[in-house]
Design a protein around this motif. Structure first.
Motif, PDB file in Angstrom:
ATOM      1  N   THR A 329      20.807  45.328  31.458  1.00 53.01           N
ATOM      2  CA  THR A 329      21.865  46.307  31.275  1.00 53.01           C
ATOM      3  C   THR A 329      22.371  46.237  29.828  1.00 53.01           C
ATOM      4  O   THR A 329      22.224  45.202  29.163  1.00 53.01           O
ATOM      5  CB  THR A 329      23.035  46.021  32.234  1.00 53.01           C
ATOM      6  OG1 THR A 329      23.539  44.708  31.977  1.00 53.01           O
ATOM      7  CG2 THR A 329      22.564  46.113  33.684  1.00 53.01           C
ATOM      8  N   PRO A 330      22.978  47.318  29.325  1.00 52.67           N
ATOM      9  CA  PRO A 330      23.469  47.290  27.936  1.00 52.67           C
ATOM     10  C   PRO A 330      24.448  46.160  27.653  1.00 52.67           C
ATOM     11  O   PRO A 330      24.426  45.568  26.576  1.00 52.67           O
ATOM     12  CB  PRO A 330      24.131  48.662  27.788  1.00 52.67           C
ATOM     13  CG  PRO A 330      23.415  49.535  28.752  1.00 52.67           C
ATOM     14  CD  PRO A 330      23.095  48.663  29.924  1.00 52.67           C
ATOM     15  N   ILE A 331      25.325  45.829  28.609  1.00 48.36           N
ATOM     16  CA  ILE A 331      26.309  44.783  28.365  1.00 48.36           C
ATOM     17  C   ILE A 331      25.645  43.427  28.232  1.00 48.36           C
ATOM     18  O   ILE A 331      25.983  42.627  27.339  1.00 48.36           O
ATOM     19  CB  ILE A 331      27.370  44.765  29.499  1.00 48.36           C
ATOM     20  CG1 ILE A 331      28.385  43.639  29.288  1.00 48.36           C
ATOM     21  CG2 ILE A 331      26.720  44.636  30.859  1.00 48.36           C
ATOM     22  CD1 ILE A 331      29.186  43.738  28.030  1.00 48.36           C
ATOM     23  N   PHE A 332      24.670  43.141  29.083  1.00 49.72           N
ATOM     24  CA  PHE A 332      23.959  41.853  28.988  1.00 49.72           C
ATOM     25  C   PHE A 332      23.139  41.787  27.706  1.00 49.72           C
ATOM     26  O   PHE A 332      23.086  40.753  27.027  1.00 49.72           O
ATOM     27  CB  PHE A 332      23.055  41.674  30.210  1.00 49.72           C
ATOM     28  CG  PHE A 332      22.342  40.348  30.224  1.00 49.72           C
ATOM     29  CD1 PHE A 332      22.965  39.217  30.716  1.00 49.72           C
ATOM     30  CD2 PHE A 332      21.050  40.239  29.724  1.00 49.72           C
ATOM     31  CE1 PHE A 332      22.305  37.996  30.726  1.00 49.72           C
ATOM     32  CE2 PHE A 332      20.388  39.021  29.722  1.00 49.72           C
ATOM     33  CZ  PHE A 332      21.020  37.898  30.230  1.00 49.72           C
ATOM     34  N   GLU A 333      22.516  42.887  27.361  1.00 49.79           N
ATOM     35  CA  GLU A 333      21.713  42.963  26.140  1.00 49.79           C
ATOM     36  C   GLU A 333      22.580  42.726  24.897  1.00 49.79           C
ATOM     37  O   GLU A 333      22.204  41.957  23.993  1.00 49.79           O
ATOM     38  CB  GLU A 333      21.055  44.351  26.067  1.00 49.79           C
ATOM     39  CG  GLU A 333      20.206  44.594  24.840  1.00 49.79           C
ATOM     40  CD  GLU A 333      19.768  46.044  24.745  1.00 49.79           C
ATOM     41  OE1 GLU A 333      18.995  46.355  23.821  1.00 49.79           O
ATOM     42  OE2 GLU A 333      20.230  46.868  25.572  1.00 49.79           O
ATOM     43  N   ALA A 334      23.760  43.346  24.866  1.00 53.99           N
ATOM     44  CA  ALA A 334      24.649  43.183  23.714  1.00 53.99           C
ATOM     45  C   ALA A 334      25.187  41.762  23.631  1.00 53.99           C
ATOM     46  O   ALA A 334      25.248  41.170  22.544  1.00 53.99           O
ATOM     47  CB  ALA A 334      25.799  44.187  23.813  1.00 53.99           C
ATOM     48  N   LEU A 335      25.592  41.202  24.770  1.00 46.36           N
ATOM     49  CA  LEU A 335      26.101  39.829  24.767  1.00 46.36           C
ATOM     50  C   LEU A 335      25.028  38.850  24.309  1.00 46.36           C
ATOM     51  O   LEU A 335      25.317  37.881  23.584  1.00 46.36           O
ATOM     52  CB  LEU A 335      26.603  39.443  26.160  1.00 46.36           C
ATOM     53  CG  LEU A 335      27.946  40.048  26.584  1.00 46.36           C
ATOM     54  CD1 LEU A 335      28.242  39.724  28.044  1.00 46.36           C
ATOM     55  CD2 LEU A 335      29.065  39.529  25.688  1.00 46.36           C
ATOM     56  N   LEU A 336      23.786  39.093  24.718  1.00 47.67           N
ATOM     57  CA  LEU A 336      22.678  38.221  24.319  1.00 47.67           C
ATOM     58  C   LEU A 336      22.516  38.214  22.800  1.00 47.67           C
ATOM     59  O   LEU A 336      22.382  37.147  22.173  1.00 47.67           O
ATOM     60  CB  LEU A 336      21.383  38.677  24.997  1.00 47.67           C
ATOM     61  CG  LEU A 336      20.114  37.866  24.673  1.00 47.67           C
ATOM     62  CD1 LEU A 336      20.243  36.452  25.230  1.00 47.67           C
ATOM     63  CD2 LEU A 336      18.881  38.556  25.247  1.00 47.67           C
ATOM     64  N   PRO A 410      35.765  39.819  24.276  1.00 45.88           N
ATOM     65  CA  PRO A 410      36.487  40.402  25.422  1.00 45.88           C
ATOM     66  C   PRO A 410      36.478  41.927  25.420  1.00 45.88           C
ATOM     67  O   PRO A 410      36.401  42.547  26.498  1.00 45.88           O
ATOM     68  CB  PRO A 410      37.925  39.850  25.258  1.00 45.88           C
ATOM     69  CG  PRO A 410      38.017  39.374  23.858  1.00 45.88           C
ATOM     70  CD  PRO A 410      36.647  38.960  23.473  1.00 45.88           C
ATOM     71  N   ILE A 411      36.544  42.540  24.240  1.00 48.24           N
ATOM     72  CA  ILE A 411      36.476  44.008  24.192  1.00 48.24           C
ATOM     73  C   ILE A 411      35.095  44.483  24.631  1.00 48.24           C
ATOM     74  O   ILE A 411      34.955  45.514  25.305  1.00 48.24           O
ATOM     75  CB  ILE A 411      36.803  44.506  22.773  1.00 48.24           C
ATOM     76  CG1 ILE A 411      38.262  44.189  22.446  1.00 48.24           C
ATOM     77  CG2 ILE A 411      36.571  46.015  22.661  1.00 48.24           C
ATOM     78  CD1 ILE A 411      38.696  44.651  21.081  1.00 48.24           C
ATOM     79  N   LEU A 412      34.059  43.743  24.280  1.00 47.77           N
ATOM     80  CA  LEU A 412      32.698  44.076  24.704  1.00 47.77           C
ATOM     81  C   LEU A 412      32.567  44.011  26.222  1.00 47.77           C
ATOM     82  O   LEU A 412      31.945  44.888  26.853  1.00 47.77           O
ATOM     83  CB  LEU A 412      31.717  43.119  24.033  1.00 47.77           C
ATOM     84  CG  LEU A 412      30.220  43.323  24.319  1.00 47.77           C
ATOM     85  CD1 LEU A 412      29.780  44.716  23.919  1.00 47.77           C
ATOM     86  CD2 LEU A 412      29.397  42.270  23.579  1.00 47.77           C
ATOM     87  N   ILE A 413      33.165  43.002  26.833  1.00 46.73           N
ATOM     88  CA  ILE A 413      33.115  42.877  28.294  1.00 46.73           C
ATOM     89  C   ILE A 413      33.897  44.010  28.947  1.00 46.73           C
ATOM     90  O   ILE A 413      33.461  44.596  29.954  1.00 46.73           O
ATOM     91  CB  ILE A 413      33.674  41.503  28.721  1.00 46.73           C
ATOM     92  CG1 ILE A 413      32.740  40.385  28.211  1.00 46.73           C
ATOM     93  CG2 ILE A 413      33.818  41.424  30.231  1.00 46.73           C
ATOM     94  CD1 ILE A 413      33.289  38.990  28.438  1.00 46.73           C
ATOM     95  N   LEU A 414      35.071  44.345  28.385  1.00 48.97           N
ATOM     96  CA  LEU A 414      35.852  45.465  28.923  1.00 48.97           C
ATOM     97  C   LEU A 414      35.092  46.780  28.791  1.00 48.97           C
ATOM     98  O   LEU A 414      35.163  47.636  29.692  1.00 48.97           O
ATOM     99  CB  LEU A 414      37.188  45.564  28.182  1.00 48.97           C
ATOM    100  CG  LEU A 414      38.209  44.453  28.454  1.00 48.97           C
ATOM    101  CD1 LEU A 414      39.411  44.599  27.534  1.00 48.97           C
ATOM    102  CD2 LEU A 414      38.645  44.475  29.918  1.00 48.97           C
ATOM    103  N   ALA A 415      34.348  46.953  27.689  1.00 49.37           N
ATOM    104  CA  ALA A 415      33.550  48.173  27.511  1.00 49.37           C
ATOM    105  C   ALA A 415      32.449  48.258  28.549  1.00 49.37           C
ATOM    106  O   ALA A 415      32.122  49.349  29.044  1.00 49.37           O
ATOM    107  CB  ALA A 415      32.954  48.204  26.107  1.00 49.37           C
ATOM    108  N   GLY A 416      31.859  47.118  28.908  1.00 52.18           N
ATOM    109  CA  GLY A 416      30.811  47.114  29.927  1.00 52.18           C
ATOM    110  C   GLY A 416      31.342  47.386  31.320  1.00 52.18           C
ATOM    111  O   GLY A 416      30.620  47.881  32.180  1.00 52.18           O
ATOM    112  N   ILE A 417      32.620  47.082  31.553  1.00 50.53           N
ATOM    113  CA  ILE A 417      33.201  47.278  32.887  1.00 50.53           C
ATOM    114  C   ILE A 417      33.809  48.670  33.040  1.00 50.53           C
ATOM    115  O   ILE A 417      33.575  49.363  34.041  1.00 50.53           O
ATOM    116  CB  ILE A 417      34.287  46.202  33.151  1.00 50.53           C
ATOM    117  CG1 ILE A 417      33.646  44.814  33.131  1.00 50.53           C
ATOM    118  CG2 ILE A 417      34.980  46.458  34.492  1.00 50.53           C
ATOM    119  CD1 ILE A 417      34.647  43.682  33.262  1.00 50.53           C
TER     120      ILE A 417
END
Length: 490
Positions: A329-336, A410-417
């Motif tokens: 998913t985009p959120i996992f890819e970005a966090l990686l 945290p903003i990245l996680i909020l964007a994914g949710i």
């Protein structure tokens, strides 16, 4: 051995007492000079004193007047060719001074002893700044010697209004602290505020300036630094002349500057050395890139996940092809990728300089290319993450750059949710936190909040020097004085 007054000790008893105090340390050295009618004890820590100075300024003059013994400690102290001597009858003070590089002189039955400063400070010379690099302006940085650092400021600010107040902190290991400021620009209430903070500390030791900053911050739980830390003498000089207070700590090459606003962390003295239009452009560029560093990757994740209708059709095809082989998913890819960038940065910082530079460049290229070919990530996201990382490195303050990088997660996680709503929520939360945050009791967003238009213009932009008034009482940026505001000629 039970502590008594000095006059009740013989030389042998006093030597035995201090050997017990220092646990029979081999560094404690005693030397007895025998005269015709009396003897003198010289007690010192041999690795903390300058032996040549001891021989020339203490031993040789005393040997020359040896025939005049017995002399009282008061008479002997007056005959010593040094101004760094003092009489004492406090045995605890003798203990503390021995650890500071003093020589203690004593004779049996005397009520007082003589302490002479023979300290030999281990310090490095003035070198080029490592953590804050400049293209224009002075290149030297502070050292670990407090006296050297204060002398640099004294040379840069030749004014009778420059005040230096001495304080000590630490129960087990006393550390000297100096508050440096211009009396005409700083209200006494501001000085008392930081003095109360420092005096209230109950710690064994202060290891470094950064430790002191964490202890005296208004909000120790905030991720944003509330004091500017710098190793550049010219920046300290510039800040003191703007009404800020500098805090020097012995054994530390860094200096605290406060009260600080958020915008101080994006300023550099290099902006002053450059032409005003160039300095203004670079300063605005820092603000823009730091904001983009926070929202660029979260915006990518939010658009790809929830708001793909915002993507132009020509770009949508490229994005689809780029992500066609990515199983995450985009959120996992970005966090990686964000974690990978942080690992490369941390590894490069901890390795030796030449190896670290190679590791950062080669590692970034190799890992990025391998991740794309293996289908772990897309080409476009690598570009977005790289731009975000570059933006966070533009801040002159390392602490602020690190804070910005951390807030991105945290903003990245909020964007994914929650997509764009999550980004808005995260940014509003940060803004509310910054509005509530203070530095030495002053608003952290000053002069934007509360709004002071003239000061805000000179903070966000680098106003030409000839438009700033020369009246020093109008130069204070943080002064409590009601009429002390930074004015710009209209």
């Amino acid at each position: 051995m039970e502590e008594k007054c000095l006059s009740s000790y013989t030389i042998e008893e006093l030597t035995s007492y201090y050997k017990d105090v220092f646990h029979d340390s081999p560094d404690l050295y005693e030397y007895v000079l025998n005269g015709k009618t009396t003897s003198l004890l010289f007690l010192y820590m041999k690795n903390l004193i300058d032996n040549n100075t001891l021989n020339q300024e203490i031993l040789q003059p005393i040997i020359a007047i040896q025939e005049d013994f017995p002399l009282s400690m008061t008479e002997l102290e007056h005959k010593l060719p040094t101004t760094q001597s003092m009489l004492t009858e406090d045995m605890q003070e003798v203990t503390n001074k021995l650890l500071d590089g003093y020589v203690f002189i004593f004779t049996s039955g005397s009520k007082h002893g003589i302490l002479v400063n023979m300290g030999k400070k281990v310090e490095r010379g003035l070198e080029k700044a490592e953590t804050e690099s400049l293209v224009f302006g002075p290149k030297i940085s502070f050292t670990e010697s407090l006296s050297t650092n204060i002398s640099i400021i004294r040379q840069n600010i030749v004014s009778e209004d420059l005040c230096t107040e001495r304080m000590t902190v630490g129960k087990r290991n006393e550390t000297e602290i100096r508050l440096v400021y211009l009396d005409v620009l700083v209200e006494q209430e501001m000085v008392d505020f930081i003095k109360d903070k420092i005096n209230s500390l109950q710690v064994d030791d202060i290891l470094d300036t950064s430790v002191l900053a964490q202890l005296i911050e208004d909000n120790s739980y905030s991720i944003f630094p509330q004091y500017v830390q710098t190793e550049l003498p010219d920046r300290v000089t510039y800040s003191i002349e703007r009404g800020m207070i500098a805090v020097f700590v012995d054994r530390s090459p860094m200096v605290l500057l406060g009260p600080a606003s958020l915008f101080n962390f994006f300023e550099s003295t290099e902006d002053v050395y450059m032409r005003w239009n160039m300095g203004s452009f670079i300063r605005v560029l820092r603000y823009v890139t730091m904001f983009l560093s926070v929202i660029l990757t979260p915006a990518y994740v939010a658009i790809i996940t929830y708001h793909y209708e915002m993507i132009p059709s020509t770009l949508l095809v490229s994005l689809g092809e780029s992500r066609s082989k990515v199983p995450f998913t985009p959120i996992f890819e970005a966090l990686l990728l964000e974690v990978m960038i942080e690992l490369l940065r941390e590894a490069g910082a901890r390795l030796p300089t030449k190896v670290g530079q190679t590791m950062g460049i080669v590692g970034g290229i190799v890992l990025g290319q391998a991740a794309v070919e293996a289908g772990f990530t897309s080409n476009i996201l690598i570009i977005v993450v790289a731009l975000s990382a570059l933006g966070s490195f533009t801040a002159p303050s390392y602490l602020m750059g690190t804070a910005v990088r951390i807030t991105r997660f945290p903003i990245l996680i909020l964007a994914g949710i929650w997509g764009g709503v999550g980004i808005s929520f995260g940014l509003c939360f940060i803004l509310i936190h910054l509005i509530r945050l203070t530095s030495m009791g002053r608003p952290y967003l000053q002069p934007v909040y509360p709004l002071e238009i003239k000061n805000a213009v000179n903070t966000i932009l680098r106003v030409p020097v000839n438009l700033i008034r020369s009246n020093p009482e109008k130069e204070s940026f943080f002064s409590f004085k009601k009429n002390s505001t930074k004015d710009i000629d209209e």
